[in-house]
Scaffold this motif. Structure first.
Motif, short mmCIF file in Angstrom:
data_model
loop_
_atom_site.label_atom_id
_atom_site.label_comp_id
_atom_site.label_asym_id
_atom_site.label_seq_id
_atom_site.Cartn_x
_atom_site.Cartn_y
_atom_site.Cartn_z
N GLY A 165 20.49 -3.16 -2.56
CA GLY A 165 21.51 -4.10 -3.00
C GLY A 165 22.91 -3.79 -2.51
N TYR A 210 27.66 -6.11 -2.56
CA TYR A 210 26.80 -5.47 -3.57
C TYR A 210 26.19 -6.55 -4.45
CZ TYR A 210 25.45 -2.94 -7.79
OH TYR A 210 24.75 -2.43 -8.85
N TYR A 211 24.89 -6.47 -4.71
CA TYR A 211 24.26 -7.39 -5.66
C TYR A 211 23.28 -6.62 -6.55
CZ TYR A 211 19.98 -7.53 -2.80
OH TYR A 211 18.84 -7.18 -2.14
N GLU A 221 26.64 -10.62 -7.87
CA GLU A 221 26.87 -10.35 -6.45
C GLU A 221 28.37 -10.19 -6.21
OE1 GLU A 221 25.74 -12.17 -2.04
OE2 GLU A 221 25.05 -13.15 -3.89
N GLU A 223 31.37 -9.32 -3.23
CA GLU A 223 31.66 -9.27 -1.80
C GLU A 223 33.15 -9.00 -1.60
OE1 GLU A 223 28.34 -12.24 0.22
OE2 GLU A 223 30.42 -12.91 -0.03
#
Length: 303
Positions: A165, A210-211, A221, A223
């Motif tokens: 992730g 990142y999620y 999520e 970004e």
């Protein structure tokens, strides 16, 4: 990590990226390029050279790619201002105004048209001298040339990775600007010397992400992104500064102009520039010889 904590991190990141630290700073002087620093450190000349610049134009014909305006050029149209400043700051040249010569001549005509103040009887006093305007300084050399090349995406690339992730990707591109500068003798019209310099323009982008599944149905999520583009006008300025530096040193080597102290030819800056020119010539000779040998082999083989 809890949902509240991750949301707090996301909000704090957005707040940090809202405005760069130096975005609202005061205006400041343009920083000198490395070539400009060396140019100002050259040993003094025997006497300054009076130089004129009538124009230093953009000869590339390049426009910015969409979605920018089709009328927006890729490089600055004020390169002559950079050249005049480089000549003035070098300590080797006395630049005279020629690009705005018409305005200068108009103002001088205004000065000549000023009437002498009348005397008590309404007539100009015979003893009061007329306004004396000195003659313009003639230039001994003219600097010509321009921005002759602007190539986009000469090199591009990137790298990315994702794991559990978490992701991170980077991209970069390299543009290139080329400047040609030549010195022309006013008396004969002969080209005393000519140089071409190249400066790369580097741009890159960093994109982390990142999620995470908060629960069975909800996905969080995050970004972010950061892009840096080197200003094209500073690259043009650096190329012009380098052209003036190399042209000045080549003129010293070819006895076009002289040092105040001839022993200064051994200074570190002059020797470095001469060594760079010598290295460039030697590096190009094997390539030219190889191309000539290959062409000769093709002719001899009858192909």
């Amino acid at each position: 990590m809890s949902l509240a904590a991750m949301c707090a991190i996301a909000l704090s990141a957005c707040g940090a990226l809202r405005q760069p630290a130096d975005a609202s700073g005061p205006a400041k002087l343009t920083p000198p390029s490395p070539s400009m620093v060396e140019l100002m450190q050259l040993p003094p000349p025997e006497r300054k050279i009076v130089a004129a610049v009538y124009g230093f134009r953009d000869e590339t014909g390049q426009y910015k790619p969409s979605p920018d305006s089709a009328f927006s050029t890729a490089v600055t149209q004020g390169a002559s201002a950079f050249l005049i400043k480089a000549l003035r700051d070098s300590g080797w040249y006395t630049p005279v105004e020629r690009e705005g010569l018409q305005s200068l001549l108009t103002e001088r005509r205004v000065l000549r048209a000023i009437e002498v103040s009348p005397g008590p009887n309404g007539k100009p006093p015979a003893t009061e001298p007329a306004t004396a305007i000195p003659n313009l300084i003639p230039a001994s050399i003219i600097f010509e040339g321009g921005i002759v090349g602007y190539d986009t995406n000469t090199r591009t690339g990137g790298l990315g990775a994702k794991f559990l992730g978490i992701s991170l990707s980077t991209q970069f591109s390299v543009d290139q600007v080329t400047v040609n500068l030549r010195a022309v003798d006013v008396n004969t019209g002969a080209i005393l010397d000519s140089v071409s310099t190249t400066k790369t323009i580097y741009s890159y982008e960093v994109h982390p992400g990142y999620y995470h599944f908060v629960n069975y149905y909800d996905l969080l999520e995050l970004e972010a992104g950061y892009t840096s583009n080197e200003p094209a006008q500073l690259a043009v300025k650096a190329a012009i500064d380098a052209a003036v530096l190399h042209l000045t040193v080549q003129g010293i080597e070819n006895n076009l102009w002289r040092l105040r102290n001839p022993a200064d030819i051994n200074s570190a800056i002059i020797q470095r520039v001469l060594h760079e020119e010598e290295t460039r010539v030697k590096a190009s000779v094997p390539q030219a010889s190889g191309a000539a040998d290959q062409a000769e082999q093709v002719v001899m083989s009858g192909h």
